[in-house]
Design an enzyme around this catalytic site. Structure first.
Site, PDB file in Angstrom:
ATOM      1  N   HIS A 114       0.852  -1.208   0.000  1.00 29.52           N
ATOM      2  CA  HIS A 114       0.000   0.000   0.000  1.00 29.52           C
ATOM      3  C   HIS A 114       0.888   1.259   0.000  1.00 29.52           C
ATOM      4  O   HIS A 114       0.932   2.008   0.988  1.00 29.52           O
ATOM      5  CB  HIS A 114      -0.873  -0.055   1.254  1.00 29.52           C
ATOM      6  CG  HIS A 114      -2.053   0.864   1.262  1.00 29.52           C
ATOM      7  ND1 HIS A 114      -1.965   2.209   0.998  1.00 29.52           N
ATOM      8  CD2 HIS A 114      -3.358   0.621   1.520  1.00 29.52           C
ATOM      9  CE1 HIS A 114      -3.160   2.741   1.108  1.00 29.52           C
ATOM     10  NE2 HIS A 114      -4.022   1.796   1.418  1.00 29.52           N
ATOM     11  N   GLU A 165      -0.556   1.065  -5.597  1.00 28.90           N
ATOM     12  CA  GLU A 165      -0.264  -0.140  -4.823  1.00 28.90           C
ATOM     13  C   GLU A 165      -0.177  -1.373  -5.715  1.00 28.90           C
ATOM     14  O   GLU A 165      -1.166  -1.747  -6.346  1.00 28.90           O
ATOM     15  CB  GLU A 165      -1.381  -0.350  -3.789  1.00 28.90           C
ATOM     16  CG  GLU A 165      -1.747   0.917  -3.031  1.00 28.90           C
ATOM     17  CD  GLU A 165      -3.062   0.800  -2.262  1.00 28.90           C
ATOM     18  OE1 GLU A 165      -3.429  -0.321  -1.858  1.00 28.90           O
ATOM     19  OE2 GLU A 165      -3.735   1.818  -2.074  1.00 28.90           O
TER      20      GLU A 165
END
Ligand code: BG6
Length: 367
Positions: A220, A324
């Site tokens: 992330h 991500e």
């Protein structure tokens, strides 16, 4: 004799030889192979003892305390690039170039307190991405305390001239109650000679009951940008995506590169192995390369959601963009004994940005 100039950071081996731990400080100039002072001798022997380790440049690795006394590992590269990794979450929270400029976003309101994940850097989403399942959002790995892996199995990649750290996370008995599986998650974080940051995950099913498990995953990554309205992402145009803001409905991206003028939360599917994030104002391009991770999530909360998040400043959405490397649409399934690998490598290069075009030779044709 190899000479390393090392501005006073610390390293020692734990008594069990199980890796690095917070230790004594050393002279600013030390020798790895041989030494003339007693301080340097202890340093050199620590380095020699660890020479079988895949992370050869142990002298560029410091294990110390960070915010709230949480343990962290700092990786440094000869030219001055660095990365900081918290054992809490196994999370990179800082990545700096040779000028000391921060390349990752970390919220000024980030809390470093269990069980809240740290807002920024590179949280690890495992075994569930977002709310694609019944577990807590983004899974539990980002709020667990990882360990330094004393004995990582060999990697095929050559890490001999890189600073790296190997972390490991295993199921806990508490966790088995919410996700009834046994696993070993090994995470190697490497700072390459040019300052590139590589994260390689190896996840193994260690169930003894013969059961397979399925998981989704994401690195992330919060990139730091000058101004979100000056940013464009290249490599995802014309692809299909699931829109998290529209109940995960599937759409096809239209037009050229992706730019930002409102909240975005999309999971792009079957994406190329290379994605570029151009920061026009800062004349910087982030290049994200990935392997084993077919999807790519793009997220910016924009103003309203930013205000609703306690650990995020009201205007901070202007200075971050999450891109991500992920595996969301088709979960990974592992049988007992099987291992999965997923890798993300990010680099920051000066943009040659001209008339709205990224120099394709620089980004898409390079390795
Ligand atoms: C993104 C998701 O990856 O992470 C978003 O696509 C989510 O839906 C965002 O809001 C942040 O999640 P969290 O749990 O860190 O606030």
């Amino acid at each position: 004799m190899k000479k390393i100039i090392n501005k006073g950071f610390s390293l020692s081996l734990s008594p069990s030889g199980s890796g690095i731990k917070p230790g004594a400080r050393f002279d600013s100039s030390i020798s790895v192979r041989s030494s003339t002072t007693s301080t340097a001798t202890s340093t050199a022997s620590a380095a020699e003892t660890n020479m079988n380790s895949p992370c050869r440049e142990k002298l560029f690795v410091e294990h110390c305390k960070g915010v709230n006394g949480l343990e962290k590992v700092v990786l440094r590269e000869v030219r001055g690039c660095s990365a900081e990794i918290y054992l809490y979450g196994g999370q990179v929270i800082s990545w700096k170039n040779e000028y000391g400029e921060e390349l990752l976003f970390l919220s000024s309101k980030a809390t470093f307190t269990h069980p809240k994940p740290i807002r920024g850097g590179i949280p690890i989403c495992f075994p569930q991405f977002a709310n694609h399942g019944s577990l807590e959002k983004h899974g539990f790995a980002r709020s667990r305390v990882w360990s330094i892996d004393p004995d990582p199995p060999p990697f095929s990649a050559n890490s001999s001239s890189q600073a790296c750290v190997d972390l490991i996370l295993k199921h806990s008995e508490e966790e088995v109650k919410i996700w009834p599986h046994r696993y070993e998650f090994r995470l190697r974080i490497t700072l390459g000679p040019g300052g590139d940051l590589m994260l390689t995950s190896r996840i193994r099913n260690t169930n003894t009951d013969g059961k397979s498990f399925a998981f989704t995953f994401a690195y992330h990554t919060y990139f730091a940008v000058s101004d979100i309205s000056e940013v464009r992402v290249e490599g995802l145009e014309t692809l299909d995506y699931l829109d998290n803001l529209k109940d995960k409905e599937r759409f096809t991206e239209q037009g050229d590169a992706i730019t930002f003028e409102s909240e975005v939360d999309k999971v792009y599917l079957s994406t190329p192995t290379k994605i570029a994030i151009l920061d026009h104002e800062r004349k910087r391009t982030f290049v994200l390369r990935k392997d084993g991770l077919p999807d790519a999530v793009v997220w910016n909360p924009w103003d309203k959601k930013a205000k609703a998040m306690a650990d995020f400043g009201d205007d901070e959405y202007k200075h971050m963009l999450c891109v991500e490397a992920a595996c969301v649409e088709k979960p990974i399934i592992l049988k007992p004994g099987e291992e999965w690998r997923g890798r993300q490598e990010i680099s920051a290069v000066p943009s040659s940005y001209c008339s709205g075009q990224l120099d394709p030779k620089k980004v898409f044709q390079s390795d």
